[in-house]
Scaffold this active site. Sequence first.
Site, PDB file in Angstrom:
ATOM      1  NE  ARG A 122      -3.367   2.521   2.573  1.00  0.00           N
ATOM      2  CZ  ARG A 122      -3.360   3.357   3.606  1.00  0.00           C
ATOM      3  NH1 ARG A 122      -2.758   3.039   4.738  1.00  0.00           N
ATOM      4  NH2 ARG A 122      -3.969   4.524   3.524  1.00  0.00           N
ATOM      5  CG  HIS A 126      -1.394   8.905   3.455  1.00  0.00           C
ATOM      6  ND1 HIS A 126      -1.454   7.550   3.679  1.00  0.00           N
ATOM      7  CD2 HIS A 126      -1.052   9.453   4.656  1.00  0.00           C
ATOM      8  CE1 HIS A 126      -1.156   7.285   4.942  1.00  0.00           C
ATOM      9  NE2 HIS A 126      -0.902   8.428   5.562  1.00  0.00           N
ATOM     10  CD  GLU A 147      -5.086   7.231   9.892  1.00  0.00           C
ATOM     11  OE1 GLU A 147      -4.623   8.323  10.262  1.00  0.00           O
ATOM     12  OE2 GLU A 147      -4.715   6.156  10.350  1.00  0.00           O
ATOM     13  CG  ASN A 153      -5.195   3.051   8.642  1.00  0.00           C
ATOM     14  OD1 ASN A 153      -5.268   2.065   7.910  1.00  0.00           O
ATOM     15  ND2 ASN A 153      -4.674   4.194   8.254  1.00  0.00           N
ATOM     16  CE1 TYR A 192      -0.100   2.717  13.574  1.00  0.00           C
ATOM     17  CE2 TYR A 192      -2.021   3.814  12.656  1.00  0.00           C
ATOM     18  CZ  TYR A 192      -0.761   3.257  12.497  1.00  0.00           C
ATOM     19  OH  TYR A 192      -0.174   3.237  11.259  1.00  0.00           O
ATOM     20  CD  GLU A 246      -1.632   3.919   8.044  1.00  0.00           C
ATOM     21  OE1 GLU A 246      -1.375   4.357   9.187  1.00  0.00           O
ATOM     22  OE2 GLU A 246      -1.850   4.649   7.068  1.00  0.00           O
TER      23      GLU A 246
HETATM   24  C1  FCB Z   1      -1.420   7.099  10.747  1.00  0.00           C
HETATM   25  C2  FCB Z   1      -1.052   7.698   9.405  1.00  0.00           C
HETATM   26  C3  FCB Z   1       0.293   7.269   8.909  1.00  0.00           C
HETATM   27  C4  FCB Z   1       1.317   7.196  10.012  1.00  0.00           C
HETATM   28  C5  FCB Z   1       0.802   6.390  11.179  1.00  0.00           C
HETATM   29  C6  FCB Z   1       1.796   6.232  12.320  1.00  0.00           C
HETATM   30  O1  FCB Z   1      -2.379   7.892  11.382  1.00  0.00           O
HETATM   31  O2  FCB Z   1      -2.017   7.338   8.436  1.00  0.00           O
HETATM   32  O3  FCB Z   1       0.678   8.150   7.880  1.00  0.00           O
HETATM   33  O4  FCB Z   1       1.714   8.466  10.374  1.00  0.00           O
HETATM   34  O5  FCB Z   1      -0.369   6.992  11.670  1.00  0.00           O
END
Ligand code: FCB
Length: 430
Positions: free
Chosen positions: A70, A114, A159, A282, A284, A344
């Site tokens: 990607r 992006h 995002e 995505n 985290y 992600e």
């Molecule tokens: C996400 C972004 C990516 C990167 C990661 C750590 O929010 O999409 O570009 O910065 O965080």
Amino acid sequence: MTFLWGTATAAYQIEGAVAEDGRGPSIWDTFSHEPGKTRDGHTGDIACDHYHRWPEDVELMAAAGLNAYRFSIAWPRIQPTGTGPANVKGLDFYDRLVDGLCAKGIAPAATLFHWDLPQALEDGGGWMNRDVSEQFADYAAIVVERLGDRVQQWITLNEPVIHMIFGYALGMHAPGRALMLDALPVAHHQLLGHGLAVQALRAGGAAQVLITNNCTPVWPASDSAEDQAAADAYDTLHNRLFNDPVLLGTYPDLTAFGVEPHFIRDGDLKAISAPLDGFGLNYYTPTRVTGPNADSVMPFELADITGYPKTEFGWPVVPDGLRELLVSLKSRYGTALPPVYITENGCSYAAIDDQFRIDYLDAHFKAVETAQSEGVDVRGYFIWSLLDNFEWAEGYHQRFGLIHVDFDTQTRTPRSSYHWLRTHLSPAGG
Ligand code: FCB
């Protein structure tokens, strides 16, 4: 169906070559060059020099056994001022990259936006200006015409929530505007841009079309009615504001924020909710919230999450949050949720011998397997990221790569996690 295993990157974070082959300036060029906006004044001027070193980077993906990649396309390389005819040299770059990937059996997944909006469009209001939605679709049409025969997945936006909150509401990212709740049209115009781009991509014969949303499980800090209401409000702003229109064709109730979405016009939601071939997720970390206090400007306050390890960015490591999120997406959207691709997930951790990242990835892969066994259709996983890169406002201080980059020499050194991944993907060493 082959599960997609890839890494994810973004143009401004890795390419460098910002003034080459006719590329115009983006909002991130402007912002990162403004004193005080990024840590130590870092910019993406050179970044990982991927614009020139992409063959080595593709080679590294292939050697790890990855079957997908990607990346994002820089709009200002294709249309230097955001509108008008294509800059052929910009298209040529992505054409070479896509060919290089296909030659190694790596399926290209291209993100169209992006965060690197052409500066000329920002000068006209950026995503606050509804015209950008249509301009985005024009750009999508140009790109799909050139690359549509080989790109397997098209991801319209990356995002949109983070771009709106950090870029337009708080000003910590480009374009650096601090409009708070007045930034709301940015949500709608990005989503409309997504919908119009879906039409352009379909008309251009795109294979699969997705959007990538950043989602977070929202945890109320207690059972109190205040904390529950705050969690609900945060969930609305971060998750539902961007998922509901795309998957259901409706906006969530925004009364907790005291705003009326006056910028929505007839037909917009129909365009925004055009069927997709996949949902890019995505993930985290979760978000914990409490009710507002006397000084709060929003109907919630963010609270610390304790009791979990933290990445070098300070983000709590909660693999089960990924399972929780996948299962809750499935229960909220049911059959309206297309197959999910984790577009992600990853962690900031600098050491070359990065057992921390191995443990992180292993636990998150298992969380996906659990979600699959609980009925969620997940078809791919893209690790953020292939290389250490320009981490936005943090500059080069956060290192997310499976591969370490020495930014003085551009030497790439695969970390332990890279070697672990290779064994994970081809256990027999094949
Ligand atoms: C996400 C972004 C990516 C990167 C990661 C750590 O929010 O999409 O570009 O910065 O965080």
